[in-house]
Write an enzyme that holds these catalytic residues in place. Sequence first.
Site, PDB file in Angstrom:
ATOM      1  N   ARG A 128      -3.676  16.509  -8.958  1.00  0.00           N
ATOM      2  CA  ARG A 128      -2.601  17.087 -10.054  1.00  0.00           C
ATOM      3  C   ARG A 128      -3.360  17.848 -10.760  1.00  0.00           C
ATOM      4  O   ARG A 128      -3.516  18.883 -11.355  1.00  0.00           O
ATOM      5  CB  ARG A 128      -1.977  15.823 -10.749  1.00  0.00           C
ATOM      6  CG  ARG A 128      -0.630  15.418 -10.364  1.00  0.00           C
ATOM      7  CD  ARG A 128      -0.347  14.389 -11.247  1.00  0.00           C
ATOM      8  NE  ARG A 128      -1.267  13.377 -11.232  1.00  0.00           N
ATOM      9  CZ  ARG A 128      -1.229  12.401 -11.923  1.00  0.00           C
ATOM     10  NH1 ARG A 128      -0.482  12.129 -12.866  1.00  0.00           N
ATOM     11  NH2 ARG A 128      -2.452  11.384 -12.020  1.00  0.00           N
TER      12      ARG A 128
ATOM     13  N   ILE B 212     -10.695   5.865  -6.474  1.00  0.00           N
ATOM     14  CA  ILE B 212     -10.802   5.748  -5.087  1.00  0.00           C
ATOM     15  C   ILE B 212     -11.219   7.046  -4.290  1.00  0.00           C
ATOM     16  O   ILE B 212     -12.046   6.989  -3.362  1.00  0.00           O
ATOM     17  CB  ILE B 212      -9.508   4.962  -4.529  1.00  0.00           C
ATOM     18  CG1 ILE B 212      -9.476   3.489  -5.181  1.00  0.00           C
ATOM     19  CG2 ILE B 212      -9.578   4.700  -2.811  1.00  0.00           C
ATOM     20  CD1 ILE B 212      -8.156   2.908  -4.696  1.00  0.00           C
TER      21      ILE B 212
ATOM     22  N   GLY C 125      -8.654  10.399  -7.548  1.00  0.00           N
ATOM     23  CA  GLY C 125      -9.135   9.451  -8.669  1.00  0.00           C
ATOM     24  C   GLY C 125     -10.207   8.815  -8.335  1.00  0.00           C
ATOM     25  O   GLY C 125     -10.958   8.920  -7.582  1.00  0.00           O
TER      26      GLY C 125
ATOM     27  N   GLY D 208      -6.783  -3.372   2.385  1.00  0.00           N
ATOM     28  CA  GLY D 208      -7.899  -2.348   1.828  1.00  0.00           C
ATOM     29  C   GLY D 208      -8.589  -3.379   0.784  1.00  0.00           C
ATOM     30  O   GLY D 208      -9.768  -2.990   0.762  1.00  0.00           O
TER      31      GLY D 208
ATOM     32  N   ARG E 260      -0.239   4.106  -0.331  1.00  0.00           N
ATOM     33  CA  ARG E 260       0.915   3.433  -0.221  1.00  0.00           C
ATOM     34  C   ARG E 260       1.858   4.059   1.113  1.00  0.00           C
ATOM     35  O   ARG E 260       1.752   5.336   0.938  1.00  0.00           O
ATOM     36  CB  ARG E 260       1.831   3.755  -1.674  1.00  0.00           C
ATOM     37  CG  ARG E 260       1.400   2.658  -2.530  1.00  0.00           C
ATOM     38  CD  ARG E 260       2.056   1.347  -2.340  1.00  0.00           C
ATOM     39  NE  ARG E 260       1.499   0.369  -3.346  1.00  0.00           N
ATOM     40  CZ  ARG E 260       0.270  -0.235  -3.478  1.00  0.00           C
ATOM     41  NH1 ARG E 260      -0.691  -0.016  -2.697  1.00  0.00           N
ATOM     42  NH2 ARG E 260       0.171  -1.118  -4.334  1.00  0.00           N
TER      43      ARG E 260
ATOM     44  N   GLU F 124       6.857  -1.757   4.143  1.00  0.00           N
ATOM     45  CA  GLU F 124       6.055  -3.179   4.316  1.00  0.00           C
ATOM     46  C   GLU F 124       6.946  -4.374   4.095  1.00  0.00           C
ATOM     47  O   GLU F 124       7.712  -4.365   3.091  1.00  0.00           O
ATOM     48  CB  GLU F 124       4.797  -3.209   3.447  1.00  0.00           C
ATOM     49  CG  GLU F 124       3.606  -2.550   4.017  1.00  0.00           C
ATOM     50  CD  GLU F 124       2.494  -2.600   3.004  1.00  0.00           C
ATOM     51  OE1 GLU F 124       2.481  -3.680   2.313  1.00  0.00           O
ATOM     52  OE2 GLU F 124       2.018  -1.547   2.890  1.00  0.00           O
TER      53      GLU F 124
ATOM     54  N   HIS G 299      -2.241  -4.192   5.375  1.00  0.00           N
ATOM     55  CA  HIS G 299      -2.382  -3.735   3.958  1.00  0.00           C
ATOM     56  C   HIS G 299      -3.751  -4.828   3.625  1.00  0.00           C
ATOM     57  O   HIS G 299      -3.735  -5.859   2.673  1.00  0.00           O
ATOM     58  CB  HIS G 299      -1.463  -4.348   3.245  1.00  0.00           C
ATOM     59  CG  HIS G 299      -1.338  -3.719   1.912  1.00  0.00           C
ATOM     60  ND1 HIS G 299      -0.357  -3.160   1.110  1.00  0.00           N
ATOM     61  CD2 HIS G 299      -2.341  -3.438   0.819  1.00  0.00           C
ATOM     62  CE1 HIS G 299      -0.499  -2.926  -0.123  1.00  0.00           C
ATOM     63  NE2 HIS G 299      -1.956  -2.824  -0.208  1.00  0.00           N
TER      64      HIS G 299
HETATM   65  C1  8YV Z   1      -3.593  -5.311  -3.598  1.00  0.00           C
HETATM   66  C2  8YV Z   1      -3.236  -2.737  -3.770  1.00  0.00           C
HETATM   67  O1  8YV Z   1      -3.940  -6.259  -2.777  1.00  0.00           O
HETATM   68  O2  8YV Z   1      -3.899  -2.956  -5.898  1.00  0.00           O
HETATM   69  C3  8YV Z   1      -3.110  -2.310  -5.103  1.00  0.00           C
HETATM   70  O3  8YV Z   1      -2.618  -1.489  -5.735  1.00  0.00           O
HETATM   71  O4  8YV Z   1      -2.659  -1.758  -2.812  1.00  0.00           O
HETATM   72  C4  8YV Z   1      -3.727  -3.879  -2.958  1.00  0.00           C
HETATM   73  O5  8YV Z   1      -5.073  -3.484  -2.466  1.00  0.00           O
HETATM   74  C5  8YV Z   1      -2.024  -5.447  -3.766  1.00  0.00           C
HETATM   75  O6  8YV Z   1      -1.331  -4.606  -4.649  1.00  0.00           O
HETATM   76  C6  8YV Z   1      -1.988  -6.552  -4.661  1.00  0.00           C
HETATM   77  O7  8YV Z   1      -0.587  -6.777  -5.409  1.00  0.00           O
END
Ligand code: 8YV
Length: 332
Positions: free
Chosen positions: A185, A165, A163, A296, A247, A276, A294
């Site tokens: 997919r 990212i 996608g 990212g 995830r 987590e 976490h």
């Molecule tokens: C967020 C993330 O900071 O956006 C997402 O899906 O994994 C993270 O980078 C986090 O989810 C905030 O709720």
Amino acid sequence: MPQSAKRPVVIVTRKLPDVVETRMRELFDARLNLDDRPMSQADLIEAVKTADVLVPTVTDRIDRAVLSQAAPNLRLVANFGTGVDNIDLDTARNRGILVTNTPGVLTEDTADMTMALILAVPRRLAEGTAYLKDGRNHWSGWAPTWMLGHRIFGKRLGIIGMGRIGQAVARRARAFGLQIHYHNRRRLSEEIEQDLEATYWESLDQMLARMDIISVNCPHTPATYHLLSARRLKLLKPTSYVVNTARGEVIDENELARLIEAGAIAGAGLDVFEHEPAVNPKLLASDRVISLPHMGSATIEGRIDMGEKVIINIKTFLDGHAPPDRVHPAMF
Ligand code: 8YV
């Protein structure tokens, strides 16, 4: 009646950047969590009984037990985050509660973090810095066969989930001389494939067996839970690395830790974990794993953009328009 009495109640579960909170206060009857104490399930149930709009994050489990207690005035859950695996989407839909998220604004930051791990793990950056920082070590200087890692130039990168990212990772990785492979997919258009010089693998198993680095960039859904199962992890080459900024639940974390310990996988760069905030102790103990908490999308710019998106989703909804980032586009 004072203006605040008529304004919609927006409950925000975590502390957000000041500029976002200020704007929320201007627009809504915003109930903020200034000391950033994570909410319990009981707190969340209280929140959905009061709120017109709930703004949760990845740390809040908005499950059936919470949503089934929601008062009829709760019409929108505006997630601060792109992944919505923290929300029971079916229950929300059945109860007519709209869910929005924040796609797009954290693509580049998350891809940067992925690329950082793709570089850092094979080149042993964490080990190098830990060595120098450890006062018990006395560095005697450069040596021709010490701290050797592996070259990434020319190696095969297999991206799972192509996608936004995944594609942003592919663009960066090409610039570092990696060959781009992917499993998704749906196959991308020929134009995008050519642009990214990406090779599509319909069979994830076959791709896994041939890659030097695997990057997980797909969402966590019921279909992707343990996509990298024990069986699939065993298909990886012993010289391969696994990077995950998506995830933790997508990978069987225990098995990954076991295979790294056994030398059946060369190492991993992990920004996310299956349970987590708990992190498998074997992963933490391993020199061949870089574990991050976490981070990212953890840039100031990114978090402000995410807040801005949340506000746009709430505002358009309250003004009677379709919010742009509906998780179920057909719902409005
Ligand atoms: C967020 C993330 O900071 O956006 C997402 O899906 O994994 C993270 O980078 C986090 O989810 C905030 O709720």
